[in-house]
Design a protein around this motif. Structure first.
Motif, short mmCIF file in Angstrom:
data_model
loop_
_atom_site.label_atom_id
_atom_site.label_comp_id
_atom_site.label_asym_id
_atom_site.label_seq_id
_atom_site.Cartn_x
_atom_site.Cartn_y
_atom_site.Cartn_z
N GLU A 299 0.89 -1.27 0.10
CA GLU A 299 -0.12 0.10 0.16
C GLU A 299 0.88 1.37 -0.04
N VAL A 300 2.19 1.39 0.08
CA VAL A 300 3.12 2.30 0.35
C VAL A 300 3.11 3.05 -1.16
N LYS A 301 2.90 4.52 -1.16
CA LYS A 301 2.92 5.32 -2.37
C LYS A 301 3.84 6.33 -2.13
N ARG A 302 4.11 7.18 -3.27
CA ARG A 302 4.86 8.22 -3.18
C ARG A 302 3.95 9.24 -2.66
N PRO A 303 4.43 9.86 -1.53
CA PRO A 303 3.62 11.24 -1.19
C PRO A 303 3.13 12.09 -2.24
N THR A 304 2.01 12.60 -2.35
CA THR A 304 1.49 13.47 -3.37
C THR A 304 1.10 14.65 -2.75
N HIS A 305 0.89 15.02 -1.44
CA HIS A 305 0.47 16.38 -1.09
C HIS A 305 1.41 17.45 -1.42
N ARG A 306 2.56 17.23 -1.77
CA ARG A 306 3.35 18.41 -2.43
C ARG A 306 4.51 17.70 -3.24
N PRO A 307 5.06 18.34 -4.32
CA PRO A 307 5.89 17.76 -5.38
C PRO A 307 7.19 17.34 -4.48
N LEU A 308 7.39 16.13 -5.00
CA LEU A 308 8.70 15.51 -4.39
C LEU A 308 9.45 14.64 -5.72
N PRO A 309 10.09 15.38 -6.30
CA PRO A 309 10.65 14.89 -7.64
C PRO A 309 11.64 13.84 -7.24
N GLU A 310 12.25 14.05 -5.84
CA GLU A 310 13.58 13.12 -5.78
C GLU A 310 13.56 12.84 -4.42
N GLY A 311 14.26 11.78 -3.89
CA GLY A 311 14.33 11.31 -2.69
C GLY A 311 14.99 9.99 -2.32
N VAL A 312 15.36 9.39 -1.19
CA VAL A 312 15.85 8.34 -1.04
C VAL A 312 14.97 7.16 -0.21
N VAL A 313 14.79 6.02 -0.69
CA VAL A 313 13.94 5.11 -0.16
C VAL A 313 14.84 4.26 0.41
N VAL A 314 14.82 3.96 1.67
CA VAL A 314 15.72 3.12 2.29
C VAL A 314 14.92 2.17 3.33
N CYS A 315 15.60 0.97 3.36
CA CYS A 315 14.79 -0.06 4.31
C CYS A 315 15.83 -1.31 4.53
N ASN A 316 15.30 -1.88 5.63
CA ASN A 316 16.22 -3.03 6.25
C ASN A 316 15.01 -4.21 6.39
N PRO A 317 14.92 -4.95 5.15
CA PRO A 317 13.92 -5.88 5.31
C PRO A 317 14.30 -7.07 6.22
N PRO A 318 13.23 -8.19 6.56
CA PRO A 318 13.92 -9.29 7.22
C PRO A 318 15.04 -10.13 6.52
N TYR A 319 15.84 -10.56 7.26
CA TYR A 319 16.96 -11.45 6.41
C TYR A 319 16.68 -12.86 6.52
N GLY A 320 15.74 -13.38 7.45
CA GLY A 320 15.41 -14.67 7.38
C GLY A 320 16.29 -15.36 8.38
N GLU A 321 17.14 -14.87 9.24
CA GLU A 321 18.09 -15.19 10.14
C GLU A 321 17.15 -15.07 11.47
N ARG A 322 16.60 -14.20 11.87
CA ARG A 322 15.59 -13.90 13.27
C ARG A 322 14.26 -13.62 12.57
N LEU A 323 13.85 -13.11 11.69
CA LEU A 323 12.73 -12.44 11.04
C LEU A 323 12.16 -13.26 9.93
N GLY A 324 10.94 -13.44 9.94
CA GLY A 324 10.33 -13.92 8.52
C GLY A 324 10.37 -15.46 8.38
N ASP A 325 9.92 -15.64 7.32
CA ASP A 325 10.19 -17.23 6.89
C ASP A 325 10.94 -17.31 5.78
#
Length: 733
Positions: A299-325
């Motif tokens: 459901e994640v979308k780029r914010p639209t309330h003001r122009p955001l032509p660039e940015g950084v999407v950063v994340c640390n998803p589960p590795y499968g060691e301690r989280l997730g299947d």
């Protein structure tokens, strides 16, 4: 104070960045030394390093290397150090001893002998005996033993600098703050801030990346919130100089706070960790800068309330060691790649993963990779430029759009089809054309296009995206086997042209009644799960390995109904199968879901389906249990329930056999007992000659909704299943 030699310790892989950071703080002669950086500088440089370093764990004052072949030599070496000149009067101490050799085999023994040397040195100088405080000493002494030498230093930070002071709680497998800072620096976040760019973490967990990003953007020293420093017990500490460095940092933060703040947003599907992130941001006064909300990855979308032509999407998803299947993670990473590609074109992305194979599952080209460590766990930072053509592996792309079906035309050679095969092909084309506008409108690319419309061709033809499965109904005993085989040959000849599908993308199975564990038993080893579209959901099917594909197409209307009614409700899925209804409920905004099945195979499939849709398991509970036994102890705790049992089962994992017609009254009663007042139970089954028990039919709020749960592709079989709706009276308990 004249220049001093210092040593900054950092996580592995970060030292090159730490060199640059220390030089920016005024350090001279900064050099990498493994997982550390040595540098020179005055005491003010040391104070700035403690307060401003986003990357270091500790800053040490080295005292030298000394012989330590055994305990006596170790003691003598530490006695040679002028401890009275180093320890402030009345300061408590602790010794951190690491390493061993042939004579010193235990760190506790080494720490004891080292402590004795310090204490005896002070007592001999006529000073009070320093007290020992292992938890929070005024001065911590570091002794590192390598072979027969020890490196002795004062640890002047008083605990690891990654502990900023804002984190009281964390989620599972937390990301260390200095590693988060390294990720943001490698991702070019400071330069992005200068250009007015945004920062978004679509799987933010406890919000560490967001908070570190905000501290950078707002020129906030990471050590401003710390309440204890290890230099309090050091005789060389200058309180006035420290206060000046601290005051300058506060002025910088106040000045930055008066300027515009960047757009910083985080999302996570687990409301528990979202609250933790919100609390941490609020504790720093950043509640209006960092906005965190509960939202599934899909459901994640780029914010639209003001122009955001660039940015950084950063994340640390589960590795499968301690989280997730482990088996479900490729689908989660695939969904992440899809979201990045579809929503954030023109941006940069940085993804930290414990497995490069998972990174490849994103289907995006990474232009830069860095080897890092999250504690002892090796991880890789992948950087991406999200340009429109960054899709190196088309096979990894999720099939999220309903493909426009090409108008099937007779290929070269089809004119040689026999009369029966040609009639069959024409019927399939006619059905496909009739269903085309409906499925486009509903967002569906898994549907039945033919279901024994012509009695002599007793097959069901189901389309799954660009694949087709043909299920041959078992022929009655009176049918000539040779004639049945010839008709199946007609089907094989006609379908590729009728549906414009290559023959190798059509699979064939024989329908038969499934008993006991037969429906769970693996038939093949292809391991190929691929997604099909059903409204808002992307659902995984497997056409080769099991008797079932993982998706009962006729139950589609009921799944969509559940998704439409689930918002804000607690949903229970009994006999959950591969959890497709659970996915719809979750995407529909269910407060929580609980899914129960006796098959580990199907629960594992459900985990994949959740990951495929970017749904974390935080508020989606999966239980392996015999539903009948589980219901005996369950309480009324759900607002919406789906009960979709098999027609018959005699699995070895359950007590006795289950016969739907015989046992459904008690089963429905048990499910109704789990409903809260006003709640709704949907009871569905595929037993052709099923009759609802009169006692259930007479209940207030019972309604046969079978006709309303038949889509156009099953219009020829209006009794393909039975479906009943029960609503518990609002005042009933």
């Amino acid at each position: 104070m004249e220049q001093q030699h210092w040593l900054a310790i950092c996580p592995r892989g970060i030292a090159p960045l730490l060199v640059e950071e220390l030089e920016a703080l005024g350090a001279e002669d900064a050099r990498e030394q493994g997982s550390a950086v040595s540098f020179r500088g005055a005491r003010s440089v040391f104070y700035r390093a403690c307060l401003w370093s986003r990357l270091a764990n500790r800053v040490l004052l080295p005292l030298g290397d000394f012989p330590a072949a055994d305990g006596d030599t170790l003691y003598a070496s530490l006695r040679s150090i002028d401890w009275p000149r180093l320890l402030a009067p009345g300061a408590s101490i602790a010794v951190d001893f690491h390493g061993q050799n042939g004579a010193i085999r235990h760190s506790r023994f080494g720490a004891q002998r080292s402590k004795d040397a310090v204490v005896d040195s002070c007592r001999e100088a006529g000073l009070a005996r320093p007290s020992v405080d292992l938890e929070r000493p005024d001065l911590r002494i570091s002794v590192q033993l390598r072979r027969d030498q020890v490196a002795v230093a004062l640890d002047l930070t008083g605990g690891s600098l990654h502990q900023r002071g804002y984190r009281e709680r964390s989620g599972a497998a937390p990301l260390k703050e200095n590693l988060a800072a390294a990720v943001l620096l490698r991702a070019g976040w400071p330069a992005m801030v200068a250009r007015g760019g945004a920062l978004i973490d679509p799987m933010c967990g406890a919000g560490t990346l967001l908070i570190e990003g905000a501290l950078m953007a707002l020129d906030r020293a990471p050590g401003l919130e710390r309440r204890h420093w290890g230099f309090a017990g050091w005789r060389g500490h200058d309180e006035a100089q420290w206060r000046a460095v601290l005051g300058d940092a506060r002025l910088r933060a106040e000045h930055a706070a008066r300027g515009p703040a960047p757009e910083i947003r985080g999302y996570d599907a687990d409301p528990r960790v979202v609250r933790i992130a919100q609390e941490a941001a609020a504790s720093l006064g950043l509640g209006k800068v960092i906005r965190v909300s509960c939202k599934a990855l899909a459901e994640v979308k780029r914010p639209t309330h003001r122009p955001l032509p660039e940015g950084v999407v950063v994340c640390n998803p589960p590795y499968g060691e301690r989280l997730g299947d482990r088996e479900s993670l490729p689908y989660l990473y695939g969904r992440l790649g899809q979201v990045l590609h579809d929503e954030f074109t023109g941006w940069q992305a940085a993804v930290l993963t414990g497995d490069r194979e998972l990174g490849r599952a994103m289907g995006l080209r990474s232009h830069q990779q860095y080897a890092l460590y999250n504690g002892a766990l090796p991880v890789t930072l992948l950087l991406f430029e999200l340009v429109p053509d960054n899709r190196w592996n088309a096979g990894a792309a999720l099939q999220t759009a309903v493909p426009s079906a090409p108008a099937p035309s007779a290929p070269a050679g089809e004119t040689t089809l026999g009369e029966g095969a040609a009639m069959f092909a024409n019927r399939v084309r006619k059905n496909e054309k009739r269903l085309r506008s409906w499925r486009r409108r509903e967002g569906i690319n898994a549907y039945r296009v033919y279901d024994a419309d012509m009695p002599e061709y007793a097959v069901a033809v189901d389309c799954y995206g660009d694949r087709v499965q043909v299920a041959e109904y078992a022929a009655p005993k009176g049918v000539d086997p040779a004639a049945a085989a010839r008709r199946l040959d007609d089907v094989r000849a006609a379908l590729p042209g009728a549906l414009a599908v290559p023959p190798e993308q059509i699979s064939y199975k024989t329908r038969q009644r499934q008993r006991g564990s037969e429906q769970y038993r693996r038939q093949g080893r292809s391991g190929e799960f691929f997604p099909v579209r059903e409204g808002p959901a992307s659902l995984l099917v497997n056409l080769q390995d099991y008797l079932d594909t993982g998706l009962f197409l006729d139950h589609r209307p009921l799944r969509l109904r559940i998704g439409a009614e689930a918002k804000g409700r607690d949903f229970l899925n009994l006999f959950c199968y591969t959890g497709t209804a659970t996915v719809h409920a979750a995407l529909g905004g269910a407060r929580s879901t609980t899914s129960i099945d006796l098959s580990n195979t199907y629960l594992g499939w459900l985990r994949r389906n959740l990951a495929e849709n970017g749904l974390a398991e935080g508020r989606h509970r999966l239980l392996r249990a015999d539903v009948r036994a589980w219901l005996a102890d369950a309480e009324a705790a759900w607002d919406l329930i789906l009960l979709d049992p098999p027609s018959f089962s005699n699995s070895a994992a359950m007590d006795g056999s289950f016969d739907l017609q015989r046992d459904h009254r008690a089963l429905v009663a048990g499910a109704l007992a789990c409903l809260r007042p006003g709640g709704v139970l949907y009871f569905s089954n595929n037993l052709r000659r099923f009759r609802l028990d009169p006692a259930l039919a007479d209940l207030p709020g019972c309604e046969d909704i079978t006709a309303a749960t038949i889509d156009p592709d099953f219009a020829r079989r209006p009794r393909v299943h039975h479906c009943f709706r029960f609503q518990k009276p609002a005042g009933e308990r």
